[in-house]
Write a protein that holds these residues in place. Structure first.
Motif, mmCIF file in Angstrom:
data_model
loop_
_atom_site.group_PDB
_atom_site.id
_atom_site.type_symbol
_atom_site.label_atom_id
_atom_site.label_comp_id
_atom_site.label_asym_id
_atom_site.label_seq_id
_atom_site.Cartn_x
_atom_site.Cartn_y
_atom_site.Cartn_z
ATOM 1 N N THR A 143 -1.420 -28.096 5.394
ATOM 2 C CA THR A 143 -2.508 -28.531 4.132
ATOM 3 C C THR A 143 -2.711 -29.913 4.135
ATOM 4 O OG1 THR A 143 -1.122 -29.894 2.153
ATOM 5 C CG2 THR A 143 -0.774 -27.564 2.767
ATOM 6 N N MET A 144 -4.170 -30.021 3.392
ATOM 7 C CA MET A 144 -4.306 -31.488 3.446
ATOM 8 C C MET A 144 -4.412 -31.887 1.341
ATOM 9 S SD MET A 144 -7.472 -32.237 5.406
ATOM 10 C CE MET A 144 -8.941 -30.721 4.380
ATOM 11 N N GLY A 145 -3.363 -31.350 0.721
ATOM 12 C CA GLY A 145 -2.989 -32.065 -0.808
ATOM 13 C C GLY A 145 -3.425 -30.656 -1.389
ATOM 14 N N LEU A 191 -2.973 -29.767 -4.070
ATOM 15 C CA LEU A 191 -2.037 -28.743 -3.768
ATOM 16 C C LEU A 191 -2.828 -27.603 -4.895
ATOM 17 C CD1 LEU A 191 1.334 -29.060 -2.739
ATOM 18 C CD2 LEU A 191 -0.817 -28.726 -1.647
ATOM 19 N N HIS A 192 -3.152 -26.119 -4.463
ATOM 20 C CA HIS A 192 -3.635 -25.156 -5.850
ATOM 21 C C HIS A 192 -3.434 -23.829 -5.754
ATOM 22 C CE1 HIS A 192 -6.297 -23.403 -2.426
ATOM 23 N NE2 HIS A 192 -6.380 -25.094 -2.643
ATOM 24 N N ASP A 193 -3.357 -23.307 -6.473
ATOM 25 C CA ASP A 193 -3.229 -21.974 -6.481
ATOM 26 C C ASP A 193 -2.790 -21.631 -4.842
ATOM 27 O OD1 ASP A 193 -2.161 -21.973 -9.092
ATOM 28 O OD2 ASP A 193 -4.075 -20.517 -9.509
ATOM 29 N N GLY A 194 -4.121 -21.185 -4.042
ATOM 30 C CA GLY A 194 -3.991 -20.541 -2.522
ATOM 31 C C GLY A 194 -3.154 -21.361 -2.111
ATOM 32 N N HIS A 195 -3.003 -22.811 -2.034
ATOM 33 C CA HIS A 195 -1.199 -23.271 -0.890
ATOM 34 C C HIS A 195 -0.245 -22.858 -1.940
ATOM 35 C CE1 HIS A 195 -4.627 -26.347 -0.963
ATOM 36 N NE2 HIS A 195 -4.298 -26.723 0.253
ATOM 37 N N ILE A 196 -0.083 -22.262 -2.983
ATOM 38 C CA ILE A 196 1.122 -21.357 -3.598
ATOM 39 C C ILE A 196 1.434 -20.438 -3.350
ATOM 40 C CG2 ILE A 196 2.476 -21.658 -6.188
ATOM 41 C CD1 ILE A 196 0.400 -23.741 -7.323
ATOM 42 N N PHE A 227 -0.619 -19.280 7.102
ATOM 43 C CA PHE A 227 -2.123 -19.792 7.086
ATOM 44 C C PHE A 227 -2.852 -19.350 5.871
ATOM 45 C CE2 PHE A 227 -1.052 -22.541 10.466
ATOM 46 C CZ PHE A 227 -1.295 -23.284 10.571
ATOM 47 N N GLY A 228 -3.737 -19.949 5.312
ATOM 48 C CA GLY A 228 -4.563 -18.870 4.490
ATOM 49 C C GLY A 228 -6.176 -17.744 5.630
ATOM 50 N N GLU A 229 -6.337 -16.759 5.005
ATOM 51 C CA GLU A 229 -7.362 -16.229 5.225
ATOM 52 C C GLU A 229 -8.444 -16.835 4.278
ATOM 53 O OE1 GLU A 229 -6.183 -12.000 4.165
ATOM 54 O OE2 GLU A 229 -4.527 -11.995 5.750
ATOM 55 N N LYS A 230 -8.299 -17.382 3.453
ATOM 56 C CA LYS A 230 -9.528 -18.319 2.969
ATOM 57 C C LYS A 230 -10.247 -18.869 4.357
ATOM 58 C CE LYS A 230 -12.330 -21.831 0.219
ATOM 59 N NZ LYS A 230 -11.908 -22.750 1.685
ATOM 60 N N ASP A 231 -10.048 -19.618 5.549
ATOM 61 C CA ASP A 231 -10.554 -20.024 6.142
ATOM 62 C C ASP A 231 -10.486 -19.591 7.427
ATOM 63 O OD1 ASP A 231 -10.443 -23.106 4.702
ATOM 64 O OD2 ASP A 231 -8.532 -22.558 4.529
ATOM 65 N N LEU A 232 -10.240 -18.422 7.177
ATOM 66 C CA LEU A 232 -10.517 -17.464 8.579
ATOM 67 C C LEU A 232 -10.878 -17.945 9.974
ATOM 68 C CD1 LEU A 232 -9.659 -13.999 8.337
ATOM 69 C CD2 LEU A 232 -12.197 -13.644 8.913
ATOM 70 N N ILE A 264 -6.863 -14.185 0.168
ATOM 71 C CA ILE A 264 -7.356 -15.753 -0.292
ATOM 72 C C ILE A 264 -6.845 -15.245 -1.864
ATOM 73 C CG2 ILE A 264 -9.724 -15.612 -0.853
ATOM 74 C CD1 ILE A 264 -10.444 -14.830 1.886
ATOM 75 N N ILE A 265 -6.311 -15.740 -2.441
ATOM 76 C CA ILE A 265 -6.584 -16.227 -3.848
ATOM 77 C C ILE A 265 -7.640 -16.978 -4.363
ATOM 78 C CG2 ILE A 265 -5.359 -17.517 -5.465
ATOM 79 C CD1 ILE A 265 -3.310 -15.501 -3.662
ATOM 80 N N ARG A 266 -8.386 -16.464 -5.710
ATOM 81 C CA ARG A 266 -9.372 -16.811 -6.322
ATOM 82 C C ARG A 266 -9.175 -16.657 -7.512
ATOM 83 N NH1 ARG A 266 -13.351 -14.607 -3.324
ATOM 84 N NH2 ARG A 266 -12.570 -13.316 -1.205
ATOM 85 N N ALA A 309 -13.286 -17.762 -4.767
ATOM 86 C CA ALA A 309 -11.690 -18.696 -4.177
ATOM 87 C C ALA A 309 -11.510 -19.817 -4.531
ATOM 88 C CB ALA A 309 -11.734 -18.636 -2.121
ATOM 89 N N CYS A 310 -10.286 -20.005 -4.317
ATOM 90 C CA CYS A 310 -9.501 -21.407 -5.051
ATOM 91 C C CYS A 310 -9.536 -22.193 -3.504
ATOM 92 C CB CYS A 310 -8.451 -20.749 -5.446
ATOM 93 S SG CYS A 310 -7.845 -20.229 -6.274
ATOM 94 N N SER A 311 -10.341 -23.149 -4.139
ATOM 95 C CA SER A 311 -10.158 -24.802 -2.654
ATOM 96 C C SER A 311 -10.387 -25.441 -3.702
ATOM 97 C CB SER A 311 -12.285 -24.150 -1.988
ATOM 98 O OG SER A 311 -12.243 -25.503 -1.789
HETATM 99 P P1 AMP Z 1 -6.212 -26.826 2.837
HETATM 100 O O1 AMP Z 1 -4.908 -28.203 1.521
HETATM 101 O O2 AMP Z 1 -7.172 -26.223 2.525
HETATM 102 O O3 AMP Z 1 -6.064 -27.446 4.366
HETATM 103 O O4 AMP Z 1 -5.258 -25.507 3.019
HETATM 104 C C1 AMP Z 1 -4.294 -25.251 3.662
HETATM 105 C C2 AMP Z 1 -3.924 -24.043 3.999
HETATM 106 O O5 AMP Z 1 -3.976 -23.087 2.305
HETATM 107 C C3 AMP Z 1 -4.625 -23.505 5.218
HETATM 108 O O6 AMP Z 1 -4.182 -22.526 5.469
HETATM 109 C C4 AMP Z 1 -5.295 -22.422 4.181
HETATM 110 O O7 AMP Z 1 -6.264 -21.900 4.384
HETATM 111 C C5 AMP Z 1 -4.864 -22.121 3.293
HETATM 112 N N1 AMP Z 1 -5.486 -21.696 1.337
HETATM 113 C C6 AMP Z 1 -6.302 -22.804 1.137
HETATM 114 N N2 AMP Z 1 -7.188 -21.685 -0.318
HETATM 115 C C7 AMP Z 1 -6.382 -20.887 0.148
HETATM 116 C C8 AMP Z 1 -7.128 -19.942 -0.582
HETATM 117 N N3 AMP Z 1 -7.862 -19.329 -1.715
HETATM 118 N N4 AMP Z 1 -6.268 -18.087 -0.873
HETATM 119 C C9 AMP Z 1 -4.930 -18.631 0.536
HETATM 120 N N5 AMP Z 1 -5.201 -19.395 0.777
HETATM 121 C C10 AMP Z 1 -5.601 -20.973 0.937
#
Ligand code: AMP
Length: 279
Positions: free
Chosen positions: A27-29, A31-36, A145-150, A174-176, A182-184
């Motif tokens: 991750t790039m830190g 952290l939010h619900d998507g990461h969790i 890995f999350g499908e958000k970053d497909l 993807i968590i929203r 979409a969480c980001s």
């Molecule tokens: P990042 O910190 O943005 O590089 O994301 C780290 C990982 O979390 C990547 O595999 C992302 O695809 C995943 N991720 C980020 N946002 C979401 C989300 N909303 N739902 C699911 N996975 C996510």
């Protein structure tokens, strides 16, 4: 308890005695619900879980938000502890790229010259390069890995298949947020009003999917319809909205009613947001 580790040597020595299977979430830190959600999936199948927290300069282009990208190690550590992550790896730039001596990964143009890669030159090369390094360090059994970053997910699959990594790649849905956005990490840049506006991105994706699934439109016509929808939302500027095959992100035949994705990147108040939906 989550152990915070900053160096490659310390991480390797800790992992040499860990219980298997070993899971890894890069991750790039912030952290939010998507990461969790990724952590929860990983905890279910791994005995040891490493989460890396590294804002990778190589994947940011000139004029992008590397400097101001949100960083909050304390809150991230708390989230890792609450979710029983064993190790949070927080390396410095020098630790990951010692003396800048690093194998730069070159990806096939079919993966990099489409979608986000058209405007974010070298972004996926930067992603693949850091993952190549991290995968070699951690040597995990499962990576999440999350499908958000497909598009990134397709890059990861290519990397594992072509650079002889034995890890199994798990993709997570993807968590929203409650309004569909979409969480980001970049949502932190948005005001409440802007988030309401951004919720239209998911509406446009659902509209396109509905139009195809109900047989009203082909993928191409559905794309145009959603572009019209988005063009009517003030402040939203679409970078792309496209249908791509599930198999390899190649163009989609107009006859298709399933087995593909709609993917989009949209700009709102200088913030770039991406999302997608499977059809
Ligand atoms: P990042 O910190 O943005 O590089 O994301 C780290 C990982 O979390 C990547 O595999 C992302 O695809 C995943 N991720 C980020 N946002 C979401 C989300 N909303 N739902 C699911 N996975 C996510």
């Amino acid at each position: 308890m989550t152990v915070l580790i900053k160096t490659v040597n310390e991480l390797k020595s800790k992992l040499s005695e860990c219980n298997k299977p070993l899971g890894f979430i890069p991750t790039m830190g912030s952290l939010h619900d998507g990461h969790i959600s990724l952590i929860k999936v990983a905890k279910d199948e791994c005995k040891t879980l490493v989460l890396s927290n590294f804002v990778n300069k190589l994947q940011f282009g000139q004029g992008e938000d590397f400097e101001k990208y949100p960083r909050d190690i304390e809150s991230d550590l708390k989230i890792c502890e609450d979710n029983k992550v064993d190790i949070m790896f927080v390396p410095s730039h020098e630790e990951i790229y010692p003396n800048e001596e690093i194998e730069i990964v070159t990806l096939p143009v079919e993966l990099t010259d489409i979608l986000c890669g058209k405007t974010r030159k070298n972004h996926f090369q930067g992603v693949a390069t850091v993952l190549h390094r991290l995968f070699n360090i951690v040597n995990a059994d499962f990576v999440y890995f999350g499908e958000k970053d497909l598009q990134q997910l397709y890059v990861v699959r290519w990397l594992v298949a072509n650079k002889s990594f034995s890890a199994t790649v798990r993709s997570c849905p993807i968590i929203r947020e409650s309004n569909g956005l979409a969480c980001s990490t970049r949502n932190k840049y948005l005001t409440k009003d802007e988030k309401d506006t951004a919720a239209n991105i998911y509406k446009a994706l659902k509209l396109a999917k509905g139009n195809v699934r109900s047989g009203i439109f082909t993928p191409g016509k559905a794309t145009l319809e959603s572009l019209v929808f988005l063009s009517k939302i003030p402040k939203l500027k679409v970078e792309y909205f496209e249908a791509k095959s599930k198999n390899d992100l190649s163009p989609v035949s107009e006859k298709k009613v399933s087995g593909f994705y709609f993917l989009t990147a949209v700009h709102l108040s200088g913030i770039r947001l991406i999302d997608n939906i499977e059809v």
